[in-house]
Design an enzyme around this catalytic site. Structure first.
Site, mmCIF file in Angstrom:
data_model
loop_
_atom_site.group_PDB
_atom_site.id
_atom_site.type_symbol
_atom_site.label_atom_id
_atom_site.label_comp_id
_atom_site.label_asym_id
_atom_site.label_seq_id
_atom_site.Cartn_x
_atom_site.Cartn_y
_atom_site.Cartn_z
ATOM 1 N N LEU A 184 0.591 -1.193 0.168
ATOM 2 C CA LEU A 184 -0.076 0.100 -0.150
ATOM 3 C C LEU A 184 1.071 1.222 0.063
ATOM 4 O O LEU A 184 2.004 1.234 0.595
ATOM 5 C CB LEU A 184 -0.977 0.104 1.183
ATOM 6 C CG LEU A 184 -1.886 -1.003 1.436
ATOM 7 C CD1 LEU A 184 -2.407 -0.917 2.719
ATOM 8 C CD2 LEU A 184 -2.772 -1.153 0.161
ATOM 9 N N ASP A 185 0.572 2.228 -0.739
ATOM 10 C CA ASP A 185 1.238 3.482 -0.784
ATOM 11 C C ASP A 185 1.422 3.810 0.718
ATOM 12 O O ASP A 185 0.622 3.803 1.611
ATOM 13 C CB ASP A 185 0.638 4.516 -1.765
ATOM 14 C CG ASP A 185 0.231 3.885 -2.843
ATOM 15 O OD1 ASP A 185 0.964 3.116 -3.619
ATOM 16 O OD2 ASP A 185 -0.417 4.624 -3.743
ATOM 17 N N LYS A 186 2.713 4.694 0.945
ATOM 18 C CA LYS A 186 2.836 5.435 2.011
ATOM 19 C C LYS A 186 1.869 6.281 2.645
ATOM 20 O O LYS A 186 1.335 5.877 3.681
ATOM 21 C CB LYS A 186 4.241 6.323 2.117
ATOM 22 C CG LYS A 186 4.346 6.750 3.288
ATOM 23 C CD LYS A 186 5.706 7.477 3.092
ATOM 24 C CE LYS A 186 6.134 8.280 4.559
ATOM 25 N NZ LYS A 186 7.168 9.228 4.502
ATOM 26 N N HIS B 278 0.196 2.571 -8.034
ATOM 27 C CA HIS B 278 -0.756 3.664 -7.691
ATOM 28 C C HIS B 278 -1.994 3.470 -8.708
ATOM 29 O O HIS B 278 -2.511 4.470 -9.082
ATOM 30 C CB HIS B 278 0.055 5.097 -8.228
ATOM 31 C CG HIS B 278 1.183 5.290 -7.416
ATOM 32 N ND1 HIS B 278 1.146 5.294 -5.849
ATOM 33 C CD2 HIS B 278 2.211 6.034 -7.711
ATOM 34 C CE1 HIS B 278 2.310 5.604 -5.340
ATOM 35 N NE2 HIS B 278 2.857 5.973 -6.187
#
Length: 235
Positions: free
Chosen positions: A103-105, A188
């Site tokens: 998961l993105d930051k 993303h």
């Protein structure tokens, strides 16, 4: 399953192999009530009883954790600059755990952490097409046309369009609320799909992966072990 004593103890987080060997040499490890003297001694994980410095060691070949990942933490096993999702797990025994997917930051929500490589492959392999459901808040009004666009596949600048995705509109306003179900895990991806539709994601949270749903009782940064039933559904 039979395994070397030093590996057994190191896998369960009692120390490095060298540290464990030192304790064995000091007589601090017992197997079935007798002092162990050889680190290479074979242990039957299902039946032998092992104590390390007075603490019983229960062998677990696999561990499974559900984490509600908070924003600001990276989905990695280690990072020299950033705090990782593994840093949040205080009760883990094994040192070979890893997050299943990323998961993105700045993205929150469901993250499975385990050391079961076969399970990770089943969930992440491109040919498996495991559903991933996200809750998102979008800058701008999300429309039925956007939902049709997602269902037809979106050009996000890759060689191929995305696979059909389901966009469910919960509310359409200046800050819309939606659910998005995708069957891939491109970089993303959800953010790029909305960007292609002329909109930006303000908040993103994964709430489901395959049959595994995020426990609503877990606050960001909290975690728990998966239940036996959850593991069986995943496997």
């Amino acid at each position: 399953m039979k395994i070397r004593l030093d590996k057994y103890l190191a896998d369960m987080g009692f120390g490095t192999r060298s540290q464990v060997k030192q304790q064995i040499a000091r007589g601090s490890v017992t197997v079935n009530g007798s002092s162990a003297v050889r680190p290479e001694q074979k242990i039957e994980t299902d039946s032998d009883t092992v104590f390390y410095c007075g603490v019983k060691a229960a062998y677990e070949p696999y561990e499974y954790f559900m984490l509600n990942k908070p924003a600001g933490v990276v989905s990695a096993t280690e990072d020299k600059k950033e705090r990782t999702v593994l840093d949040l797990l205080q009760e883990r025994k094994r040192k070979d755990l890893f997050p299943v997917g990323r998961l993105d930051k700045d993205t929150e929500g469901l993250l499975l952490i385990t050391n079961d490589g076969n399970l990770a492959h089943r969930l992440l392999a491109p040919g498996k097409h495991v559903d991933k459901v996200y809750y998102a808040e979008i800058d701008g009004k999300v429309t039925r046309e956007d939902a049709e666009h997602f269902l037809a596949g979106v050009d996000i600048g890759d060689e191929k369009k995305t696979m059909p995705a389901v966009l469910e509109i919960l509310s359409s306003a200046d800050r819309s609320r939606v659910l998005v179900t995708i069957r891939e895990g491109r970089f993303h991806q959800v953010k790029r799909m909305f960007h292609a539709a002329g909109k930006e994601v303000l908040f993103l949270k994964r709430i489901q992966m395959g049959p595994l749903k995020l426990d609503e009782r877990l606050r960001p940064g909290e975690y728990r072990r998966l239940t036996k039933e959850e593991v069986e559904k995943l496997c």
